[in-house]
Design an enzyme around this catalytic site. Structure first.
Site, PDB file in Angstrom:
ATOM      1  CD  GLU A  94      -3.221   0.935   0.301  1.00  0.00           C
ATOM      2  OE1 GLU A  94      -2.417   1.648  -0.398  1.00  0.00           O
ATOM      3  OE2 GLU A  94      -4.258   1.279   0.667  1.00  0.00           O
TER       4      GLU A  94
ATOM      5  CG  ASP B  99      -5.613   8.675   6.128  1.00  0.00           C
ATOM      6  OD1 ASP B  99      -4.844   9.514   7.109  1.00  0.00           O
ATOM      7  OD2 ASP B  99      -6.473   9.264   5.814  1.00  0.00           O
TER       8      ASP B  99
END
Ligand code: IMP
Ligand code: MG
Length: 185
Positions: free
Chosen positions: A102, A106
């Site tokens: 990735e 977040d």
């Protein structure tokens, strides 16, 4: 399009620092997966630049596949909302040692969704490698096994990460100055 020099608040991670860290991650992954059956899964589109550099530092036999997810209910330049699969894998992951690649974790919602979804297909192992980790923003706790950099809660772009779908090609990671940035019409 606006020249990005006009709205860069700072270069958070320069090209050399990214490349140095990725080499270390590749070496670590190569050690850990020596006796395994590694399948890298890149989460499109943000993970692609990282994947391409990372995989060239991996020295064990490796397979590659792609998936994409979309989040709904989030505005532009925001993550969150609910996540849905938009492109599935071609590979059967049963008995594979899957490593998700990735760009950034977040809120954690995307990775949490992908992990839960892939787990139902019974891989032999399932781990997460992210270039960036914005820990402060976490809403859903997720395991991160390989982390490039922890970063502060600022919107960043470049090196795979987009700003309104542009600038993924930049070789560094920059913080946007939203007061100077004009979104595309
Ligand atoms: P999460 O589901 O909130 O963890 O968000 C993950 C996705 O949001 C990432 O894969 C990125 O595509 C996007 N994202 C989160 N923060 C940023 C940022 O600072 N810049 C660009 N994209 C971001
Ligand atoms: Mg992404």
């Amino acid at each position: 399009m606006q020249d990005y020099h006009n709205f860069i608040a700072e270069i958070l991670i320069d090209e050399q620092s990214i490349q140095t860290r990725i080499k270390e991650l590749g070496e670590e992954i190569s050690r850990d997966y020596k006796t395994k059956n590694l399948l890298l899964i890149c989460i499109l589109r943000g993970g692609i630049v990282f994947l391409v550099d990372l995989m060239r530092h991996i020295t064990v036999p490796t397979q590659l596949d792609f998936m994409a997810v979309s989040s709904y209910g989030a505005g532009a330049r925001q993550s969150g909302g609910s996540v849905r699969l938009s492109l599935d894998l071609k590979t059967d992951i049963r008995n594979k040692d899957v490593l998700l690649v990735e760009d950034i974790v977040d809120s954690g919602n995307t990775i949490a969704y992908v992990l839960e979804f892939l787990q139902t297909r019974q891989p032999r192992s399932l781990k997460v490698c992210t270039l960036l980790d914005k820990e402060e923003r976490r809403e859903t706790p997720v395991p991160i096994h390989y982390r490039g950099f922890s970063i502060p809660n600022k919107f960043v772009f470049g090196y795979g990460l987009d700003l309104d779908e542009y600038y993924r090609n930049l070789p560094f990671i920059a913080v946007v100055d939203l007061k100077k940035y004009q979104p595309p019409a």
